[in-house]
Enzyme design. Sequence first.
Site, short mmCIF file in Angstrom:
data_model
loop_
_atom_site.label_atom_id
_atom_site.label_comp_id
_atom_site.label_asym_id
_atom_site.label_seq_id
_atom_site.Cartn_x
_atom_site.Cartn_y
_atom_site.Cartn_z
N HIS A 137 -9.93 -4.21 11.11
CA HIS A 137 -10.48 -4.21 9.84
C HIS A 137 -11.87 -3.51 10.15
CE1 HIS A 137 -7.43 -6.95 8.63
NE2 HIS A 137 -7.99 -7.02 7.22
N GLU A 166 0.79 -1.25 -0.06
CA GLU A 166 0.06 0.17 0.17
C GLU A 166 0.77 1.37 0.04
OE1 GLU A 166 -0.47 -2.49 2.04
OE2 GLU A 166 -2.51 -3.23 1.56
C1 TPP Z 1 -1.61 -4.20 4.93
C2 TPP Z 1 -2.74 -5.00 4.50
N1 TPP Z 1 -2.93 -5.10 3.14
C3 TPP Z 1 -4.05 -5.78 2.61
C4 TPP Z 1 -4.76 -6.57 3.64
C5 TPP Z 1 -5.85 -7.48 3.00
N2 TPP Z 1 -5.23 -8.83 2.96
C6 TPP Z 1 -5.71 -9.77 3.98
S1 TPP Z 1 -4.87 -11.25 3.49
C7 TPP Z 1 -4.56 -10.80 2.13
C8 TPP Z 1 -3.65 -11.74 1.14
C9 TPP Z 1 -2.53 -12.03 1.74
O1 TPP Z 1 -1.79 -13.08 0.96
P1 TPP Z 1 -0.69 -13.94 1.38
O2 TPP Z 1 0.41 -13.09 2.03
O3 TPP Z 1 -0.08 -14.81 0.32
O4 TPP Z 1 -1.11 -14.74 2.50
P2 TPP Z 1 -2.28 -15.87 2.23
O5 TPP Z 1 -3.69 -15.23 2.43
O6 TPP Z 1 -2.10 -16.53 1.18
O7 TPP Z 1 -2.22 -17.01 3.35
C10 TPP Z 1 -4.79 -9.27 1.79
C11 TPP Z 1 -4.51 -8.72 0.38
C12 TPP Z 1 -4.32 -6.75 4.91
N3 TPP Z 1 -4.95 -7.49 5.61
N4 TPP Z 1 -3.34 -5.95 5.17
#
Ligand code: TPP
Lengths: 334, 334, 321, 321
Positions: free
Chosen positions: A139, A70
């Site tokens: 959130h 972000e």
């Molecule tokens: C700073 C931030 N940006 C966006 C999100 C929204 N978000 C939650 S889980 C996720 C995907 C995470 O992907 P990854 O790191 O590959 O973990 P996975 O869910 O695959 O275990 C996102 C974008 C967040 N929680 N925090």
Amino acid sequence: MPKKTYRAAINEAMAGEMRRDSSVIVMGEDVSGGTGSPGEDDAWGGPLGVTKGLHTEFGPTRVLDTPISEGGFMGAAAGAAITGLRPIVDLMFVDFLGVCLDGIFNQAAKFRYMFGGKAETPLVVRTMYGAGLRAASQHSQTLYSIFTHVPGVKVVVPSNPYDAKGLMIQAIRDNDPVVFFEHKAMYDDEGEVPDEAYTIPFGEANVLSEGEDVTIVAIGKMVHLASAAADNLAKDGISCTVIDPRTLSPLDEETILEEVEATGRLVVVDESHPRCSVAADISSIVGEKAFKSLKAGVQKVTAPHCPVPFASELEDLYMPTVEDVEAAVRRTMA
Amino acid sequence: MPKKTYRAAINEAMAGEMRRDSSVIVMGEDVSGGTGSPGEDDAWGGPLGVTKGLHTEFGPTRVLDTPISEGGFMGAAAGAAITGLRPIVDLMFVDFLGVCLDGIFNQAAKFRYMFGGKAETPLVVRTMYGAGLRAASQHSQTLYSIFTHVPGVKVVVPSNPYDAKGLMIQAIRDNDPVVFFEHKAMYDDEGEVPDEAYTIPFGEANVLSEGEDVTIVAIGKMVHLASAAADNLAKDGISCTVIDPRTLSPLDEETILEEVEATGRLVVVDESHPRCSVAADISSIVGEKAFKSLKAGVQKVTAPHCPVPFASELEDLYMPTVEDVEAAVRRTMA
Amino acid sequence: MQLNRTELLHAYRTMAACRHFEESVYVNFSDGKIPGFVHLSAGQEATAAGVYMALEERDWIATTHRAHGQCIARGMDLQETMDEIYGAATGVCGGKGGSMHIADLDKGMLGANGIIGATGPLAVGAGLSARAKGEGGIAVAFFGDGGSNAGMIFEAYNMANIWNLPVVFICEDNGYAEATSSSYSVAGTQVARAKGFGMPGVEVDGFDFFAVLDAAKEVVERARRGDGPSLMHIKTARFYGHFVGDAQTYRAEGEVEKLRAEKDCLKLFREKVVGAALLSDEELDTIFEEERQRIENTTLASQAAPRATKADLMTDVYSSY
Amino acid sequence: MQLNRTELLHAYRTMAACRHFEESVYVNFSDGKIPGFVHLSAGQEATAAGVYMALEERDWIATTHRAHGQCIARGMDLQETMDEIYGAATGVCGGKGGSMHIADLDKGMLGANGIIGATGPLAVGAGLSARAKGEGGIAVAFFGDGGSNAGMIFEAYNMANIWNLPVVFICEDNGYAEATSSSYSVAGTQVARAKGFGMPGVEVDGFDFFAVLDAAKEVVERARRGDGPSLMHIKTARFYGHFVGDAQTYRAEGEVEKLRAEKDCLKLFREKVVGAALLSDEELDTIFEEERQRIENTTLASQAAPRATKADLMTDVYSSY
Ligand SMILES: Cc1ncc(C[n+]2csc(CCOP(=O)(O)OP(=O)(O)O)c2C)c(N)n1
Ligand SMILES: Cc1ncc(C[n+]2csc(CCOP(=O)(O)OP(=O)(O)O)c2C)c(N)n1
Ligand SMILES: [Mg+2]
Ligand SMILES: [Mg+2]
């Protein structure tokens, strides 16, 4: 007029402006959803589907799925905005401002001033706010007060589908950075929304109902609580003016002051934490500029000074309620 | 009592607590200054010398120069704090919160609540705020209102050397995250400061003078403007109560309300931008809870709603002045 | 070294102007005639002269707090630049920005920046604009050795690479971030970090104008061709402190004197071009003196320039109110 | 594979518990009995079982939103864990945290985290504490493939390396961040990124419990010896969507079925240990069934657990008021 959801209204505003102006782009995490993946592109359109279809219509150079960066993509959007594009950035949850506020408040918001008026920064940051979905502390926050504090940023909080469309089109056409707050529990709300493009100017409050006794100013989702409270109170012979400022910065002080001068009483309803909130802000403006008209102290209805809890029972207690608004109105009449 | 500067008072507080408690550590950019460099270590003690000497006395494992990674080291400090250390983090300018707010507001501030009361997060964030040094838009902001908005954070703004020492010791011993605001134009201010350790409890305002006509609440460096205005006004027979809340969260509402009940008039002086500011906050609290006592609308004296300009003439115009405070007091008497 | 006479003279003139500019700012800041904080780039002139010679008008640049020389190298109006540093109303930003936020969007200069690390994302954004425009422009992000540890820089590396953007990242490494040595603060190497994101990186001798220019041409051409971003790691040094007023006790004794004697990019340039009989000592002396004079005149004018007034305070906050 | 019978049984039991736990959460979330958002780790059990077997009580862990299995592997009380996900007052966080913020500081579990990238810095801080304590503890930061692009992670890499901290970074790469493929979002490779900071990195087959355990032991031992941080890049896959409710149309047709058939870490474990005659199918079946039953009982208890009341809303904001 056709009925549309809050979600559809915002989507339609973006799609229309993207058709009209090729410099409008959309970027954010999963605004398409599926980039690089073996299945469908445009699989998500954001986690709640608000940008759905844009990638399919406008393609990957205008609708960019971003990495989870972000800070990086907010700064990139600021950089794109002063060099000719009109980015709409999706900051999925406003709770994430802690990693990307710089691009908004130190960069986009200050370029014009720091550069002696020579910059235009037509940037829209769309973001979800608010509690009610059991999404817990990180959130569920309502953080528009932080942006309202900062000069150079415009802050928009639409409370219904009609306003959402008109304010979004205005935001995209505006040459200043705009943070556009969408309440995550309102996407399925329906209302009449014209098919054609229209704008709602910033700084013009919407007066939903005019009453004699008490003025209620409410923000975003709280507008519905205010209206419900006004309806209930009407049964007891208490008649309320309900005002939705629609934009917090600029704020339509005139309308608020006029209406308070008419009723002499004010309640501000805001889903924020109380301290340094928009509720406090409006209360203080009225307390300063319309003091002589006030028959009672301005009452604030806000969330409490605690993080948003996860447990359903606690979150329900956390949220301001219609009863809270009614009680506040009655306090001003006491 | 010995006279010491604001800088020395803060330095002494940290040094004393570090001697007393080996879990207290200091981290930040150039808090020592010179790490890895061929010349002296402890060459800077921060850009304005506030941590000077700590590295020499306590060594590199307790006084850590950090990379320019505020997001990283703020989060690290939060992580260190819940695992047994008591970090004092130097966020050089509060203007940099845009890259590190997350560690403070989503992590440190929320751990205790999110984890059901099972976490303690004894973290102190020291940071410089305020205009007046011609440091322009990105190094001059007064952003304590943002932290005051957030539950779980305590916010401290000392206005003089004595308070600075007592509040810093309290902050270090406190088991909650504290953001400690130092006005960069006050470091050379002198005042009487005892050599021994003492604490000033949070949430206890300092009443500098008691008057009959108007109460002035002022924050940080603005306290001096308020006192000067009170002195000037006294010559015209207007007597003012001057209150320095010292901590914005928790806020000593009781004292403020009592004093306003006595005078019936309030002016709040705050170097912040006006919207959603601490000035607005205090104004709204008083407007709600002491309405009946008020003889006039609460007047706010704040910086304007624009970024901090660089040019000396403009910055001087930007800053609230003693005359502004006097005028506000007179407005409440009009 | 395929530069013609005009180009060589231009390069030297740029470096001379930068040097005199910073020395003027040093003296006048020390005398209290310039407000605020100033970060001088004396010693680092080869970066400004070399990189900017490789750039074109259609390119965008986001740069750091240590940017005076780069403003000059970009061809910003000298008087407006100096005026801005004095906070005069005639400054390129009307005196509202100052040294730390000097910008000239008409020249593609997105500004010095007071926030370390912010330049990376800004250049990525400009790279998106450049690609959308389709006119072959590129975007450049400068940051220091200290800035190279800011998370936003890595996020920018990643975005520029996955989107294959026309972006050049330039780490101008003067060995220190304030008082902290890069030998302490930087784990790994700049080039290895770039490689971690699948991006080519090259380390360059920042005292050698020609080395900087050659490397810059290559990375700029690569970006312009559409082959994606690269990193240039320029190793250089500053002749002054972090800001004017820095006592610099963290530096080795004699460090600056030695740099001035052995690593002065103007002197090294002169040795090379005079040694190769491309230019003469006399013409270089003339240029150096001309630039001294030009900076002196500019300085005097800035000191007499009109100042902003109350009417300016609340303008330019928004473009529409 | 130098594990004794008890250890092997423990590993399988852990994975079985994780699997049943997630399946219970899936069913009950879908039925509306669990509020909020839940991110299931089914398919990724070998990470939890393997990494946590390499850890000791004195170690600290900062982990992600996809952490149920890790809570179990850490030996957190199963009932308190499930209760928390239901938001019961008896949850380990009194119901205030939920799935995204479940923590148990007494067990060194610094929490699941709703902020992607936040775990890196938290572990660096815990690493500072571990070093200050001097009892040989280490700190672990988990993040996903998506999280690997967050600036804070790189800042954490850098700090852990310049301070030579006892930290292990674990990128648990399940191929997707929400709906976005890591093949798109990640420039370079995780291991090359680590190398950019002078840190060793190793890629590990996350479907193979033994590979995970062996690699984890090595990086953990390295940290514990004082030789500094490392990265483990675990390649794995999730059997469910990003959160329960995700239609997963971004995935290939049959992708999940194929994974379940060919890349189920429980099945692969069984093949190995039964193939090598270390354990029998029967004892594994028994464990699997025991864990199913245990999770079922836990689930029923969570559904009947007491709920928080108004008195709880405003407590625990500060430790002193
Ligand atoms: C700073 C931030 N940006 C966006 C999100 C929204 N978000 C939650 S889980 C996720 C995907 C995470 O992907 P990854 O790191 O590959 O973990 P996975 O869910 O695959 O275990 C996102 C974008 C967040 N929680 N925090
Ligand atoms: C986000 C942020 N953190 C800290 C600072 C304070 N600061 C200004 S310049 C500087 C050092 C920068 O070092 P480097 O990147 O090497 O550039 P140099 O000054 O050497 O040109 C620091 C720490 C800042 N301006 N922004
Ligand atoms: Mg440097
Ligand atoms: Mg993933």
